[in-house]
Design a protein around this motif. Structure first.
Motif, short mmCIF file in Angstrom:
data_model
loop_
_atom_site.label_atom_id
_atom_site.label_comp_id
_atom_site.label_asym_id
_atom_site.label_seq_id
_atom_site.Cartn_x
_atom_site.Cartn_y
_atom_site.Cartn_z
N THR A 164 0.82 -1.21 0.00
CA THR A 164 0.00 0.00 0.00
C THR A 164 0.86 1.27 0.00
O THR A 164 0.53 2.25 -0.69
CB THR A 164 -0.94 0.02 1.21
N THR A 165 1.95 1.27 0.74
CA THR A 165 2.80 2.45 0.81
C THR A 165 3.45 2.74 -0.54
O THR A 165 3.47 3.89 -1.02
CB THR A 165 3.89 2.28 1.88
N LEU A 166 3.99 1.71 -1.18
CA LEU A 166 4.61 1.88 -2.49
C LEU A 166 3.60 2.38 -3.50
O LEU A 166 3.90 3.28 -4.31
CB LEU A 166 5.23 0.57 -2.95
N THR A 167 2.41 1.82 -3.48
CA THR A 167 1.37 2.24 -4.42
C THR A 167 1.02 3.71 -4.22
O THR A 167 0.88 4.47 -5.18
CB THR A 167 0.11 1.38 -4.24
N GLU A 168 0.90 4.13 -2.96
CA GLU A 168 0.62 5.54 -2.69
C GLU A 168 1.76 6.43 -3.19
O GLU A 168 1.52 7.48 -3.81
CB GLU A 168 0.42 5.78 -1.20
N GLN A 169 3.00 6.02 -2.96
CA GLN A 169 4.14 6.83 -3.38
C GLN A 169 4.16 7.01 -4.89
O GLN A 169 4.46 8.10 -5.40
CB GLN A 169 5.44 6.18 -2.90
N ILE A 170 3.83 5.95 -5.62
CA ILE A 170 3.81 6.03 -7.08
C ILE A 170 2.73 7.01 -7.54
O ILE A 170 2.98 7.89 -8.38
CB ILE A 170 3.58 4.63 -7.69
N ALA A 192 1.25 9.38 -5.84
CA ALA A 192 1.45 10.74 -5.34
C ALA A 192 2.51 11.49 -6.14
O ALA A 192 2.64 12.72 -5.98
CB ALA A 192 1.84 10.70 -3.87
N CYS A 193 3.24 10.80 -7.00
CA CYS A 193 4.16 11.49 -7.91
C CYS A 193 3.41 12.31 -8.96
O CYS A 193 3.99 13.21 -9.58
CB CYS A 193 5.08 10.48 -8.60
N GLY A 245 -1.47 9.55 3.41
CA GLY A 245 -1.00 8.51 4.32
C GLY A 245 -2.15 7.76 4.97
O GLY A 245 -3.28 7.75 4.48
N LYS A 281 -4.61 5.85 2.61
CA LYS A 281 -4.06 4.51 2.42
C LYS A 281 -4.09 3.67 3.70
O LYS A 281 -3.22 2.82 3.96
CB LYS A 281 -2.64 4.56 1.84
N GLY A 317 -0.89 12.39 -1.44
CA GLY A 317 -0.88 11.22 -0.57
C GLY A 317 -0.96 11.65 0.89
O GLY A 317 0.01 12.20 1.43
#
Length: 237
Positions: A93-99, A101-102, A110, A166, A108
């Motif tokens: 979930t964290t990686l997906t949000e980071q992608i 949020a670019c 959090g 997320k 994002g």
């Protein structure tokens, strides 16, 4: 380490740290021994009510049936701003949000508790599901909840067209999301079950996610989560 010189909480953290150290050096047998001890110590401090949790998951599937969702699908707030990234912990979930949020149009926020807090404030969860309250709500009430949620997002960001929540455990509230915010985007992060459960078992979560402190409970919880996600796929688009 000297067990007698440490509190149970400190011993737990030391076990998880030693488990990771052995894991990093590919001593998997030694790592597992420490992870087992660390989780066992946590379980003695934080019990998990498995039977209550089973009833809760079943009540979600019973209450949020296809017929119920269809009959209440004409309300909800029209906003398409909310994005929910959800699933089991340690599922990406964290990686997906980071992608996401670019992207300049996506913020994002959090793991924000807004959805859960709102549903508890309105008596929909107490903490179990209040089935009578859910069934008595009108489409307009669901829409009002959606508006309240979207307005609350401005405390995190006021400019981005899309905003991510997320919180992984929001998978329990997908039925509510569908009625409150029918235009919201829901992204379910799904990882190999063994990888997901092993990663949870190796991670020190303090007092949350108490189902993961025992391998049997962790496996049973994952099965309940998987069955609930299958239910959401069947009853919602």
């Amino acid at each position: 380490y000297h067990k007698r010189e440490l509190s149970p909480s400190d011993r737990t953290q030391v076990c998880f740290s030693l488990g990771k150290a052995h894991d990093d050096f590919n001593d998997f047998e030694g790592a597992l021994a420490y992870y087992l001890e660390g989780n066992h110590l946590q379980r003695t401090q934080v019990p998990f009510p498995m039977e209550e949790e089973k009833e809760f998951f079943l009540s979600l599937q019973k209450t949020f049936s296809a017929d119920f969702l269809d009959s209440n699908s004409h309300g909800g707030a029209s906003s398409s701003r909310p994005i929910f990234i959800l699933g089991m912990p340690r599922s990406g979930t964290t990686l997906t949000e980071q992608i996401l949020a670019c992207h300049p149009d996506v913020f994002g926020a959090g793991e924000i508790p807004d959805l859960k807090v709102l549903l508890f404030e309105k008596g929909i969860f107490t903490p179990g599901l209040n089935e009578e309250r859910v069934k008595a709500m009108s489409s307009e009430e669901w829409g009002d909840l959606g508006l309240t949620y979207t307005r609350g997002l401005d405390r995190y960001d006021t400019h981005s067209p899309r905003l991510i929540n997320k919180m992984p455990a929001n998978f329990m509230f997908i039925g509510c999301i569908a009625l409150m915010l029918p235009n919201a985007v829901i992204i379910h992060c799904h990882r190999n079950p063994i990888d997901t459960c092993l990663s949870c078992f190796k991670h020190y979560f303090q007092a949350i996610h108490s189902y993961k402190y025992n391998l049997r409970d962790l496996g049973l919880y994952y099965r309940m989560y998987s069955q609930l996600m299958n239910h959401w796929r069947e009853v919602l688009p």
